[in-house]
Design a protein around this motif. Structure first.
Motif, PDB file in Angstrom:
ATOM      1  N   LEU A 155       2.563  10.407  50.443  1.00 54.30           N
ATOM      2  CA  LEU A 155       2.369  10.700  51.869  1.00 54.30           C
ATOM      3  C   LEU A 155       2.726   9.471  52.672  1.00 54.30           C
ATOM      4  CD1 LEU A 155       1.162  12.638  54.100  1.00 54.30           C
ATOM      5  CD2 LEU A 155      -0.977  11.395  53.779  1.00 54.30           C
ATOM      6  N   THR A 156       3.523   9.666  53.716  1.00 54.40           N
ATOM      7  CA  THR A 156       3.892   8.561  54.582  1.00 54.40           C
ATOM      8  C   THR A 156       3.510   8.881  56.018  1.00 54.40           C
ATOM      9  OG1 THR A 156       5.740   7.221  55.403  1.00 54.40           O
ATOM     10  CG2 THR A 156       6.231   9.489  54.831  1.00 54.40           C
ATOM     11  N   LYS A 157       2.997   7.888  56.702  1.00 57.76           N
ATOM     12  CA  LYS A 157       2.655   7.999  58.124  1.00 57.76           C
ATOM     13  C   LYS A 157       3.711   7.252  58.912  1.00 57.76           C
ATOM     14  CE  LYS A 157      -1.178   7.254  61.369  1.00 57.76           C
ATOM     15  NZ  LYS A 157      -0.462   6.473  62.394  1.00 57.76           N
ATOM     16  N   GLU A 162       2.991   2.257  60.421  1.00 56.45           N
ATOM     17  CA  GLU A 162       3.473   2.975  59.233  1.00 56.45           C
ATOM     18  C   GLU A 162       2.659   2.590  58.002  1.00 56.45           C
ATOM     19  OE1 GLU A 162       7.596   3.409  56.637  1.00 56.45           O
ATOM     20  OE2 GLU A 162       7.633   2.561  58.665  1.00 56.45           O
ATOM     21  N   SER A 164       1.338   4.381  53.780  1.00 49.46           N
ATOM     22  CA  SER A 164       1.629   5.410  52.781  1.00 49.46           C
ATOM     23  C   SER A 164       0.503   5.489  51.765  1.00 49.46           C
ATOM     24  CB  SER A 164       2.961   5.131  52.080  1.00 49.46           C
ATOM     25  OG  SER A 164       2.914   3.875  51.418  1.00 49.46           O
ATOM     26  N   TRP A 192      -0.006  10.402  65.293  1.00 48.46           N
ATOM     27  CA  TRP A 192      -0.333  10.743  63.908  1.00 48.46           C
ATOM     28  C   TRP A 192       0.718  11.721  63.397  1.00 48.46           C
ATOM     29  CZ3 TRP A 192      -4.892   8.889  61.461  1.00 48.46           C
ATOM     30  CH2 TRP A 192      -5.737   8.133  62.287  1.00 48.46           C
ATOM     31  N   PHE A 194       3.163  12.700  60.033  1.00 53.36           N
ATOM     32  CA  PHE A 194       3.192  12.507  58.583  1.00 53.36           C
ATOM     33  C   PHE A 194       4.317  13.340  57.956  1.00 53.36           C
ATOM     34  CE2 PHE A 194      -1.121  11.907  60.036  1.00 53.36           C
ATOM     35  CZ  PHE A 194      -1.582  10.803  59.344  1.00 53.36           C
ATOM     36  N   ARG A 195       4.724  12.897  56.741  1.00 50.49           N
ATOM     37  CA  ARG A 195       5.569  13.681  55.833  1.00 50.49           C
ATOM     38  C   ARG A 195       5.043  13.470  54.417  1.00 50.49           C
ATOM     39  NH1 ARG A 195      10.804  15.161  57.992  1.00 50.49           N
ATOM     40  NH2 ARG A 195      11.254  14.077  59.951  1.00 50.49           N
ATOM     41  N   CYS A 196       5.325  14.450  53.560  1.00 47.58           N
ATOM     42  CA  CYS A 196       4.933  14.269  52.159  1.00 47.58           C
ATOM     43  C   CYS A 196       6.084  14.630  51.228  1.00 47.58           C
ATOM     44  CB  CYS A 196       3.671  15.073  51.824  1.00 47.58           C
ATOM     45  SG  CYS A 196       3.913  16.832  51.551  1.00 47.58           S
TER      46      CYS A 196
END
Length: 528
Positions: A155-157, A162, A164, A192, A194-196
């Motif tokens: 998971l990255t913010k 930034e 993870s 906020w 995010f991607r995963c």
């Protein structure tokens, strides 16, 4: 026996590494990748290694290989060299380290660069539980799901802060593999987003395609906007629909949220008049996916904090057939008849031959939500009786009823044929009854309630209400009794006018007769 070539190569590498270790007094080089270390498959990436101005040769090592991955000389006077990868593949993914040499010896190795390739597998699903709309200060759980069988998730913010996280996958009850990432407390200080990704433990640098971005909407306490639709609460399947969010607060953008959904479309605000900001959200031709409960939010500039939510707006889609059911159009009848006098007890009966859990009754032109009533079985048919007692002139109008299932409470059957209820006679200036929620809950006669009034679950029997709130008479609407009164007045005036004409005619004839007699008498006198 003389040593073979491979033995000599290994010995040379060992001696070189020993020399680096013994002479590694030079500053450690820096390694990085442009545009980044997480690279979509098939796209170019450049690995840079930067040392000192005295650097003559740069070596790039990849973990797991026995020889240097690349050897570069600076193209001119300078302190760095590059390795250009025109198309990123799984073979390029790995852990890299670089060195440089000067006339005095070798430097120590740089920190490791983890070069990751993405897009080798399909993207996972990405959800926020229970919703991507989070009240400031609350927590939320991010869920990454996939059918690929990944055992690790990343998971990255995104943004200025930034960061993870990496967690192990676990099996979800539906057979998918999931990873849960608790987040919070969520505050409006920054965005906020995010991607995963999913990957396998034995290939930790070969990832799936990224999930769709998920942005959390942090709702605050500022003035809530209003959400409305000009088409009314019941929309026919295939009809174009636009939801409108508006506020007298000077918001510069609006966001729309559907309860249970993950999309948060945003629109810039426009100002149709002074003191009013609004945004339109076209939903296009509506279908099964559009039925539900919606709220909207207002925001200022690029701030990550949004307003308090609007009151919920329920969208009921008529004409859809969930899973091929609700094929039967219900019928609507009225007792004692379609024409009644004020004060009478009237019952509207909605019936269907197919399974129906709930019936809804709507009045044409009414702004309020349709009434809901749980169906009852009767002689193999499903039915519900809506009581309008006692009726007033304001109850007059055109009614339709619909059926719905508890599994799809926002999807309705085709409407019944329209039924016109005429309330004639009595006082025509009687205002339409208006019932507050307290009156609806305390003065109940039947289990009747407004569809989606926000107080109960539409899939169950809703709160009790006395009667439907009837719509006010339409402008220019003239009742039958009032028309009779107008005709009576007109007839009275007409009769009076005719009688007045007759009196005037009689007086005129009488006057003429008297003139003739005077002239005749004068003529006789002159003759004598």
């Amino acid at each position: 026996m003389a040593p073979g070539p491979s033995t000599l190569l290994g010995l040379a590498l060992c001696l070189a590494q020993t020399a680096r270790t013994q002479q590694g007094t030079l500053p450690k080089p820096t390694i990085w990748a442009e545009p980044g270390s997480v690279v979509p498959s098939g796209t170019p990436v450049t690995v840079w290694c930067q040392g000192t101005l005295e650097a003559q040769v740069f070596h790039l090592d990849k973990e797991g290989t026995s020889v240097p991955w690349d050897r570069q000389k600076p193209p001119g006077p300078g302190d760095k060299a590059q390795l250009a990868i025109p198309q990123m593949t799984e073979q390029h993914a790995g852990s890299y380290q670089c060195y440089y040499s000067t006339p005095t010896g070798w430097s120590e190795g740089s920190d490791r660069l983890e070069l990751v390739v993405t897009g080798s597998y399909s993207k996972p699903s990405f959800l926020a539980l229970p919703s991507p709309v989070v009240t400031s200060g609350r927590n939320v759980i991010l869920q990454c799901l996939s059918l690929q069988g990944f055992n690790r998730f990343f998971l990255t913010k995104e943004g200025e802060d930034e960061s993870s996280w990496t967690v192990d996958g676990e099996r979800h009850p539906d057979g998918q593999i999931q990873a849960l990432f608790p987040m919070g407390p969520v505050t409006p200080g920054h965005r906020w987003t995010f991607r995963c990704y999913g990957f396998y433990r034995h290939t930790p640098r070969v990832w799936s395609a990224p999930s769709n971005p998920l942005e959390l909407l942090v709702s605050g306490l500022s003035g809530k906007p209003s959400l409305l639709t000009l088409q009314g609460p019941v929309v026919t399947s295939g009809q174009n629909l636009t939801l409108q969010c508006r506020s007298d607060v000077g918001y510069t953008r609006f966001a729309l949220s559907k309860v249970g959904g993950q999309d948060l479309p945003q629109r810039p605000a426009r100002r149709p008049q002074v003191g009013l900001a609004q945004a339109d959200f076209p939903l296009g031709p509506v279908g099964t996916i559009h039925g539900g409960r919606y709220r909207c939010y207002g925001g200022h500039g690029l701030s990550s904090e949004w307003s308090a939510p609007s009151e919920p707006l329920e969208l009921l889609v008529a004409g859809e057939e969930p899973a091929g059911r609700l094929r039967d159009r219900p019928s609507l009848s009225v007792r004692p008849g379609p024409s009644v006098a004020p004060g009478e007890n009237v019952t509207l009966l909605c019936q269907s031959g197919n399974r129906t859990d709930t019936f809804l009754l709507s009045k044409e032109g009414a702004a309020h939500r349709p009434l809901r009533l749980r169906s009852q079985g009767q002689d193999g048919r499903y039915q519900a009786e809506f009581s309008l007692s006692p009726v007033t002139s304001a109850h007059g109008g055109t009614y339709r009823c619909y059926g719905s299932l508890s599994t799809d409470p926002y999807l309705l059957s085709q409407p019944s044929e329209p039924l016109a209820l005429v309330v004639s006679g009595g006082s025509e200036d009687q205002p339409a009854p208006q019932w507050s929620q307290e009156q609806q809950s305390s003065s109940s006669v039947k289990r009747v309630g407004w569809a989606g009034d926000g107080c109960t679950d539409p899939s169950t029997s809703l709160h009790t209400a006395l009667v439907p709130v009837p719509a006010l008479p339409r402008p220019g609407w003239v009742t039958r009794a009032r028309l009779t009164w107008y005709l009576s007045v007109l007839i009275g005036v007409s009769v009076t006018f005719v009688l007045l004409l007759l009196v005037l005619l009689f007086l005129f004839l009488l006057h003429r007769g008297q003139d003739r007699r005077r002239k005749s008498g004068a003529a006789v006198s002159d003759a004598h």
